[in-house]
Scaffold this motif. Structure first.
Motif, PDB file in Angstrom:
ATOM      1  N   ASN A   1       0.834  -1.202   0.000  1.00 40.92           N
ATOM      2  CA  ASN A   1       0.000   0.000   0.000  1.00 40.92           C
ATOM      3  C   ASN A   1       0.877   1.264   0.000  1.00 40.92           C
ATOM      4  N   ASP A   2       1.582   1.454  -1.098  1.00 43.04           N
ATOM      5  CA  ASP A   2       2.426   2.649  -1.210  1.00 43.04           C
ATOM      6  C   ASP A   2       1.592   3.858  -1.618  1.00 43.04           C
ATOM      7  N   ASP A   3       0.472   3.597  -2.292  1.00 48.60           N
ATOM      8  CA  ASP A   3      -0.389   4.659  -2.786  1.00 48.60           C
ATOM      9  C   ASP A   3      -1.776   4.042  -2.919  1.00 48.60           C
ATOM     10  N   VAL A   4      -2.776   4.705  -2.373  1.00 45.75           N
ATOM     11  CA  VAL A   4      -4.091   4.053  -2.275  1.00 45.75           C
ATOM     12  C   VAL A   4      -4.669   3.717  -3.653  1.00 45.75           C
ATOM     13  N   ARG A   5      -4.426   4.579  -4.651  1.00 44.18           N
ATOM     14  CA  ARG A   5      -4.985   4.290  -5.975  1.00 44.18           C
ATOM     15  C   ARG A   5      -4.269   3.130  -6.647  1.00 44.18           C
ATOM     16  N   HIS A   6      -2.930   3.104  -6.504  1.00 41.72           N
ATOM     17  CA  HIS A   6      -2.183   1.960  -7.042  1.00 41.72           C
ATOM     18  C   HIS A   6      -2.634   0.665  -6.390  1.00 41.72           C
ATOM     19  N   ALA A   7      -2.734   0.714  -5.060  1.00 38.78           N
ATOM     20  CA  ALA A   7      -3.104  -0.509  -4.336  1.00 38.78           C
ATOM     21  C   ALA A   7      -4.496  -0.974  -4.773  1.00 38.78           C
ATOM     22  N   ALA A   8      -5.443  -0.033  -4.905  1.00 35.91           N
ATOM     23  CA  ALA A   8      -6.801  -0.402  -5.327  1.00 35.91           C
ATOM     24  C   ALA A   8      -6.784  -1.000  -6.733  1.00 35.91           C
ATOM     25  N   SER A   9      -5.993  -0.426  -7.627  1.00 34.11           N
ATOM     26  CA  SER A   9      -5.914  -0.962  -8.989  1.00 34.11           C
ATOM     27  C   SER A   9      -5.334  -2.366  -8.993  1.00 34.11           C
ATOM     28  N   LYS A  10      -4.347  -2.584  -8.147  1.00 37.23           N
ATOM     29  CA  LYS A  10      -3.752  -3.917  -8.081  1.00 37.23           C
ATOM     30  C   LYS A  10      -4.773  -4.940  -7.578  1.00 37.23           C
ATOM     31  N   VAL A  11      -5.536  -4.555  -6.567  1.00 38.00           N
ATOM     32  CA  VAL A  11      -6.570  -5.467  -6.060  1.00 38.00           C
ATOM     33  C   VAL A  11      -7.591  -5.737  -7.170  1.00 38.00           C
ATOM     34  N   GLN A  12      -7.934  -4.730  -7.928  1.00 38.16           N
ATOM     35  CA  GLN A  12      -8.881  -4.937  -9.029  1.00 38.16           C
ATOM     36  C   GLN A  12      -8.315  -5.862 -10.113  1.00 38.16           C
ATOM     37  N   SER A  13      -7.018  -5.754 -10.380  1.00 43.31           N
ATOM     38  CA  SER A  13      -6.374  -6.702 -11.314  1.00 43.31           C
ATOM     39  C   SER A  13      -6.483  -8.130 -10.812  1.00 43.31           C
ATOM     40  N   ILE A  14      -6.278  -8.288  -9.519  1.00 46.64           N
ATOM     41  CA  ILE A  14      -6.364  -9.628  -8.931  1.00 46.64           C
ATOM     42  C   ILE A  14      -7.778 -10.173  -9.111  1.00 46.64           C
ATOM     43  N   ILE A  15      -8.775  -9.330  -8.830  1.00 45.53           N
ATOM     44  CA  ILE A  15     -10.174  -9.759  -8.955  1.00 45.53           C
ATOM     45  C   ILE A  15     -10.464 -10.166 -10.402  1.00 45.53           C
ATOM     46  N   GLN A  16     -10.004  -9.353 -11.348  1.00 40.89           N
ATOM     47  CA  GLN A  16     -10.257  -9.691 -12.749  1.00 40.89           C
ATOM     48  C   GLN A  16      -9.548 -10.977 -13.154  1.00 40.89           C
ATOM     49  N   SER A  17      -8.263 -11.075 -12.837  1.00 39.00           N
ATOM     50  CA  SER A  17      -7.510 -12.228 -13.338  1.00 39.00           C
ATOM     51  C   SER A  17      -7.939 -13.525 -12.656  1.00 39.00           C
ATOM     52  N   GLU A  18      -8.417 -13.460 -11.424  1.00 39.05           N
ATOM     53  CA  GLU A  18      -8.915 -14.676 -10.772  1.00 39.05           C
ATOM     54  C   GLU A  18     -10.081 -15.282 -11.559  1.00 39.05           C
ATOM     55  N   HIS A  19     -10.874 -14.403 -12.186  1.00 38.08           N
ATOM     56  CA  HIS A  19     -11.995 -14.896 -12.994  1.00 38.08           C
ATOM     57  C   HIS A  19     -11.532 -15.490 -14.324  1.00 38.08           C
ATOM     58  N   LEU A  20     -10.290 -15.242 -14.706  1.00 39.23           N
ATOM     59  CA  LEU A  20      -9.775 -15.727 -15.986  1.00 39.23           C
ATOM     60  C   LEU A  20      -8.996 -17.027 -15.826  1.00 39.23           C
ATOM     61  N   LYS A  21      -8.872 -17.517 -14.608  1.00 41.64           N
ATOM     62  CA  LYS A  21      -8.105 -18.747 -14.392  1.00 41.64           C
ATOM     63  C   LYS A  21      -8.761 -19.902 -15.133  1.00 41.64           C
ATOM     64  N   ARG A  22      -7.910 -20.657 -15.806  1.00 37.48           N
ATOM     65  CA  ARG A  22      -8.424 -21.719 -16.663  1.00 37.48           C
ATOM     66  C   ARG A  22      -9.284 -22.713 -15.903  1.00 37.48           C
ATOM     67  N   GLU A  23      -8.866 -23.075 -14.710  1.00 37.55           N
ATOM     68  CA  GLU A  23      -9.624 -24.111 -14.000  1.00 37.55           C
ATOM     69  C   GLU A  23     -11.057 -23.654 -13.695  1.00 37.55           C
ATOM     70  N   ARG A  24     -11.256 -22.354 -13.531  1.00 37.40           N
ATOM     71  CA  ARG A  24     -12.625 -21.867 -13.310  1.00 37.40           C
ATOM     72  C   ARG A  24     -13.415 -21.847 -14.617  1.00 37.40           C
ATOM     73  N   VAL A  25     -12.788 -21.321 -15.664  1.00 36.23           N
ATOM     74  CA  VAL A  25     -13.501 -21.119 -16.924  1.00 36.23           C
ATOM     75  C   VAL A  25     -13.728 -22.460 -17.621  1.00 36.23           C
ATOM     76  N   ALA A  26     -12.685 -23.308 -17.640  1.00 35.87           N
ATOM     77  CA  ALA A  26     -12.810 -24.601 -18.305  1.00 35.87           C
ATOM     78  C   ALA A  26     -13.947 -25.402 -17.682  1.00 35.87           C
ATOM     79  N   TYR A  27     -14.053 -25.338 -16.373  1.00 34.49           N
ATOM     80  CA  TYR A  27     -15.130 -26.037 -15.669  1.00 34.49           C
ATOM     81  C   TYR A  27     -16.486 -25.586 -16.220  1.00 34.49           C
ATOM     82  N   GLN A  28     -16.613 -24.274 -16.370  1.00 38.04           N
ATOM     83  CA  GLN A  28     -17.854 -23.701 -16.871  1.00 38.04           C
ATOM     84  C   GLN A  28     -18.168 -24.223 -18.280  1.00 38.04           C
ATOM     85  N   TYR A  29     -17.147 -24.235 -19.140  1.00 39.33           N
ATOM     86  CA  TYR A  29     -17.369 -24.710 -20.503  1.00 39.33           C
ATOM     87  C   TYR A  29     -17.638 -26.206 -20.527  1.00 39.33           C
ATOM     88  N   LYS A  30     -16.955 -26.932 -19.664  1.00 41.95           N
ATOM     89  CA  LYS A  30     -17.164 -28.376 -19.653  1.00 41.95           C
ATOM     90  C   LYS A  30     -18.566 -28.728 -19.189  1.00 41.95           C
TER      91      LYS A  30
END
Lengths: 204, 204
Positions: free
Chosen positions: A169-198
């Protein structure tokens, strides 16, 4: 109709690190995310509203919920209980919404036991980064000061081990953006998406 | 001075999915990322430059590099070789830079064998998403068409299984942003960061 379950994100870290500020910054950006409101036995302060700031309970009510295992985590501070109602979180996840918790480290470790599939994000104070830079680039601190700082850092690192991600948390906006990246990329994990398609293909 | 090694990101997917377009969009945003230039035996076309578009090699030179295991992956298309020089990638990673490969599925599977710690991103055509919506919401397609589409989808899903993330290329800017989220959040993973801090503490 296939509905994907939501994900549970837990933002935590040492007290004073700025968890609340980062959480407010994230929610100010209107993310597609449900904030889990805590339950407490402390008195309602002026301006606070039931179900918005907290769910307010008596001590007896709270202790009954503890016994019934209806809290994902709880703790007592200054003679008052604070906790996360399990039902709200599970309902939102089942309905396909992501849920966001902002809690203390001890609480996060309880959630980890109750809900290991959560995504655990550790917010680190910038002092460790600063310390790191100082040690690496200068080498002029007194040995004792360096040692104290390193001990603090070690305690923090030990708490980190239960987490999936670390955000400084060096800067609140940077930290918030990083958390948002984590939230987005967690939804892109293959094991989650592949399950959905399967699941989809089984429909055939 | 502790230097963190860079990460290798591999963007791949079925041909025609738009890998090159997404890669160009990412690099147009000037990310902190090195693009790995491929090596080829095909003739240099007008306007192409050595070391910018490709590294140009003779067939003999290329086959020597294959024998010396100096390619992270290679394939032959229309009587010409195409491949990824290992040395460039490893040098950049050691120097702390992230490296980005945009390659075909077969090549990605070779990289996976040579470099399992890479981050593998599968770009999925939007048709599977569309298909999914169609099957879920309409149910009016002829059975045979639905079956053919599902077979295509199944082949794609089988290729997906070696990958870490799946991004649907419904819109080039969305897809590029998602890939950038993956790049950012991969750097925030606790096991990477904690390692860095632990190394630091050993210095004491």
């Amino acid at each position: 109709m296939i509905k994907q379950k939501g994900l549970l994100f837990i933002l935590s870290g040492p007290s004073g690190v700025g968890k609340g500020t980062v959480r407010k910054e994230i929610f100010a950006r209107k993310p597609d995310l449900k904030y889990s409101i805590s339950m407490t036995t402390r008195e309602r302060r002026k301006g606070e509203r039931e179900g918005i700031d907290y769910y307010y309970k008596t001590r007896e009510e709270f202790e009954t919920l503890i016994k019934q295992n209806k809290l994902l985590e709880y703790a007592e501070y200054v003679n008052n209980y604070y906790g996360t109602p399990r039902e709200f979180v599970e309902k939102q996840l089942t309905d396909g919404y992501d849920v966001f918790l902002e809690i203390e480290v001890q609480g996060a470790l309880q959630v980890k036991k109750n809900f290991p599939e959560g995504v655990f994000i550790f917010l680190l104070p910038p002092s460790l980064e600063e310390l790191k830079n100082r040690i690496m680039h200068r080498g002029t601190e007194s040995l004792e000061l360096v040692r104290n700082r390193l001990n603090e850092a070690k305690n923090e690192i030990n708490m980190m081990d239960a987490y999936d991600y670390v955000v400084v948390n060096d800067d609140v906006r940077h930290a918030a953006s990083k958390v948002q990246s984590i939230i987005q990329s967690e939804h892109l994990k293959r094991e989650r998406v592949a399950y959905q398609y399967k699941k989809l293909l089984e429909v055939e």
